[in-house]
Design a protein around this motif. Structure first.
Motif: not given
Length: 225
Positions: A141-146
């Protein structure tokens, strides 16, 4: 709510991380190893778990065993599941992938041939992490979230815990996969999780001292500022 488990992270830690992330009050009852190994003192635990296994979650009138059942129950209760059927399915996919890796690592911890097979396991784990990072880059989803941008789910919690577990086992391996390392580090510096991960309430070992690895603090990841 109450969680019952040993004085280790093991199979209960994903549940604890979810409750810490959400700031939910809970009681953690440690089952002493010496009590667990003797039938006369183990009986109390056997009465609340059909196959004599820990962890156990008690939430009001509900008593629940099996770690993945506990994790999914808490994820739904704490709004760490998906908003749609598709999101929930993707969360399950990532979570199951993480659990496969975690159980493989846990089996190695208890392997009596640990020192003989450790190098081969590192190579095999490196290949898994390579595929995993490629999947993360394609679907994240973004650089820190799956799954969801800016929001943690069961998938993020389970994957972060899995990657964390690998770090002391195969020193330096996770650093070869910077996107996985960044997401894992971000989770363990998130509000509330940061305090728990660096505090005294978190068990210092992944498993118990009887294991070939993971039963000592130096064999378990410790986060510091």
């Amino acid at each position: 709510m109450k969680l019952i488990y040993f004085a280790a992270r093991g199979r209960v830690e994903v549940a604890r991380l979810m409750m810490e992330l959400r700031g939910v009050p809970y009681e953690y009852e440690i089952a002493p190893l010496e009590s667990w190994m003797h039938p006369e003192t183990k009986d109390r635990f056997l009465r609340c778990t059909p196959f004599g296994q820990l962890p156990v979650l008690q939430d009001g009138q509900l008593t629940l065993c099996q770690s993945q059942a506990i994790n999914r129950y808490l994820a739904r209760k704490l709004e760490l599941y998906g908003d749609t059927l598709e999101e929930s399915a993707r969360i399950d996919e990532v979570t199951e992938t993480a659990i496969d890796v975690l159980l493989d690592v846990g089996a190695l911890f208890w392997n009596p041939r640990f020192h003989e097979v450790r190098a081969d396991h590192r190579a095999a784990t490196g290949k898994k992490l390579e595929r995993l990072e490629d999947y993360f880059l394609r679907t994240r989803a973004d650089a820190e979230h799956w799954i969801q941008p800016g929001r943690y789910t069961l998938a993020d919690v389970t994957m972060a815990y899995t990657i964390e577990t690998i770090m002391p086992l195969h020193t330096g391996l996770v650093k070869e996969f910077p996107e996985l390392l960044r997401a894992t580090t971000a989770f363990f510096t998130a509000d509330r999780v940061r305090e728990y991960a660096r505090g005294d309430r978190r068990p210092r070992t992944w498993t118990i001292p009887l294991a070939s690895f993971g039963g000592k603090p130096e064999e378990t990841q410790q986060w510091t500022d």
